[in-house]
Scaffold this motif. Structure first.
Motif, PDB file in Angstrom:
ATOM      1  N   THR A  85       0.827  -1.213   0.000  1.00  0.00           N
ATOM      2  CA  THR A  85       0.000   0.000   0.000  1.00  0.00           C
ATOM      3  C   THR A  85       0.857   1.258   0.000  1.00  0.00           C
ATOM      4  O   THR A  85       0.593   2.207  -0.752  1.00  0.00           O
ATOM      5  CB  THR A  85      -0.938   0.010   1.223  1.00  0.00           C
ATOM      6  OG1 THR A  85      -1.733  -1.182   1.227  1.00  0.00           O
ATOM      7  CG2 THR A  85      -1.857   1.219   1.187  1.00  0.00           C
ATOM      8  N   ILE A  97       1.293   4.249  -2.874  1.00  0.00           N
ATOM      9  CA  ILE A  97       1.037   5.667  -2.595  1.00  0.00           C
ATOM     10  C   ILE A  97       2.244   6.540  -2.918  1.00  0.00           C
ATOM     11  O   ILE A  97       2.113   7.608  -3.547  1.00  0.00           O
ATOM     12  CB  ILE A  97       0.628   5.852  -1.120  1.00  0.00           C
ATOM     13  CG1 ILE A  97      -0.699   5.138  -0.832  1.00  0.00           C
ATOM     14  CG2 ILE A  97       0.516   7.338  -0.772  1.00  0.00           C
ATOM     15  CD1 ILE A  97      -1.079   5.137   0.625  1.00  0.00           C
ATOM     16  N   ARG A 141      -1.205   2.564 -10.351  1.00  0.00           N
ATOM     17  CA  ARG A 141      -1.204   3.069  -8.983  1.00  0.00           C
ATOM     18  C   ARG A 141      -2.455   2.655  -8.207  1.00  0.00           C
ATOM     19  O   ARG A 141      -2.371   2.119  -7.104  1.00  0.00           O
ATOM     20  CB  ARG A 141      -1.054   4.596  -9.026  1.00  0.00           C
ATOM     21  CG  ARG A 141      -0.873   5.228  -7.648  1.00  0.00           C
ATOM     22  CD  ARG A 141      -2.158   5.798  -7.136  1.00  0.00           C
ATOM     23  NE  ARG A 141      -2.028   6.305  -5.789  1.00  0.00           N
ATOM     24  CZ  ARG A 141      -3.049   6.587  -5.007  1.00  0.00           C
ATOM     25  NH1 ARG A 141      -4.290   6.409  -5.435  1.00  0.00           N
ATOM     26  NH2 ARG A 141      -2.864   7.047  -3.787  1.00  0.00           N
ATOM     27  N   TYR A 201      -2.838   0.036  -5.098  1.00  0.00           N
ATOM     28  CA  TYR A 201      -3.377   0.532  -3.827  1.00  0.00           C
ATOM     29  C   TYR A 201      -4.513  -0.353  -3.334  1.00  0.00           C
ATOM     30  O   TYR A 201      -4.558  -0.725  -2.148  1.00  0.00           O
ATOM     31  CB  TYR A 201      -3.860   1.967  -4.030  1.00  0.00           C
ATOM     32  CG  TYR A 201      -4.488   2.595  -2.818  1.00  0.00           C
ATOM     33  CD1 TYR A 201      -3.727   2.932  -1.700  1.00  0.00           C
ATOM     34  CD2 TYR A 201      -5.860   2.866  -2.786  1.00  0.00           C
ATOM     35  CE1 TYR A 201      -4.308   3.516  -0.589  1.00  0.00           C
ATOM     36  CE2 TYR A 201      -6.443   3.452  -1.671  1.00  0.00           C
ATOM     37  CZ  TYR A 201      -5.667   3.772  -0.585  1.00  0.00           C
ATOM     38  OH  TYR A 201      -6.246   4.347   0.523  1.00  0.00           O
TER      39      TYR A 201
END
Length: 348
Positions: free
Chosen positions: A213, A217, A230, A234
């Motif tokens: 995670t 980010i 992305r 995530y």
């Protein structure tokens, strides 16, 4: 005049925005009318139908393959091939993967908007790649228990193909393969025990999900080739994190079944508190920053954690009707509180 096709929900949202701008004087009456006329509600969501149709097609394909293994004639045929060397199977599945990747890439170049058809071809290639790596492991790894290296190989292959073909689907399988590699690699270094550096599988994957995670980010947005992955990274990272935390809230950091069964559940209450607290934190963060993905994942695991805690601590100690009635009243009060804030902001 060509109109913009939107869903009913999007049409309502855009109409409310136009009304708001008109009331505040940002738009005059004529321009507002022109904007409303430029919107057209889709009569039928063909894109969603196409997505469901491809999912059903893939499901039917899986059932067809499974049905083959039930068919006696096919079973006899497979048994007749059991003496064939593993290198033949490896070559067959590797060639199959190359064919479907090539077909998918070619189709994507010719029909860039038909992503579902392209991803279906890629998915067959993904499964064929997994099968070929499995047989490669049988060929090269007969005298070793360090077969996690072959999962690492699949991570590298899927990662390269995902970036090369710009495929979200292959990227998902790369992240799944990475999780499998992480689990088997840590198990190998712990002599296939349940603990690695004092951590059982749920605790290990909690940290793994947190790392994925954070990379999604802070790291992925800085790499141009990975920017489009992305959001998917995530989401997968959060799922790793929240599923592992939920499992940790049930099993704690125990690696022995008998020892876990002998303890009282309240001795692991802090894990449940952490899991529920993080889920609630995701909900609040999603509401605060209008992050729907974070909010929905947090809400799902918040509800799962509440129900899990009820089963653990209150199943035999409190009337089910009273418990859920208490939850209903609590969430109703939260809803009233949020509604007042929302109405106040709209009035301002």
């Amino acid at each position: 005049m060509k109109k913009l096709d939107v869903t009913r929900q999007d049409h309502d949202t855009l109409s409310e925005a136009i009304d708001f701008w008109e009331e505040r004087g940002y738009l005059d009456t004529q321009k507002s009318a022109e904007l409303r006329e430029s919107l057209d509600v889709k009569s039928f969501d063909w894109g969603r139908l196409a997505r469901y149709a491809f999912w059903v097609a893939l499901g039917c394909l899986v059932f067809a393959v499974l049905s083959l293994f039930i068919d006696e004639a096919f079973v006899q045929f497979v048994q007749s091939l059991s003496d064939a060397p593993d290198v033949i199977y490896f070559g067959f599945f590797a060639a199959l993967a190359v064919i479907f990747y090539a077909l998918g890439f070619r189709y994507k170049l010719r029909n860039p908007t038909k992503t579902l058809s392209t991803e279906t071809m890629m998915l067959v290639g993904v499964f064929a790649t997994a099968a070929s790596i499995g047989f490669l492991g049988k060929i090269l790894g007969k005298d070793t228990s360090h077969y996690s290296l072959f999962f690492l190989l699949s991570v590298l292959i899927y990662g390269f193909l995902a970036v090369r073909f710009k495929s979200q689907l292959i990227w998902i399988f790369m992240l799944i393969s990475m999780g499998i590699w992480f689990g088997t690699e840590t198990a190998h270094h712990s002599n296939w025990g349940f603990k690695f550096w004092g951590m059982n599988y749920p605790l290990r994957f909690t940290l793994f999900g947190l790392v994925v995670t954070l990379i999604a980010i802070f790291v992925v947005p800085r790499i141009k080739a990975l920017l489009e992955f992305r959001k998917m990274s995530y989401v997968i990272g959060l799922l790793y994190l929240m599923i592992s935390l939920w499992a940790l809230s049930i099993f704690g950091n125990y690696s022995d079944w008998d020892r876990w069964a002998s303890i009282r559940q309240y001795e692991m209450f802090y894990w449940g508190l952490i899991s529920t607290g993080i889920a609630l934190g995701l909900v609040l963060y999603g509401l605060r920053y209008k992050d729907n993905t974070t909010r929905e994942i947090g809400f799902v695991f918040f509800v799962i954690n509440i129900y899990t805690r009820y089963v653990e601590y209150l199943w035999d100690n409190i009337n089910r009707t009273l418990f859920f009635l208490f939850l209903a009243v609590s969430f109703w009060l939260v809803g009233r509180w949020a509604e007042k804030i929302w109405n106040k902001r709209n009035a301002d």
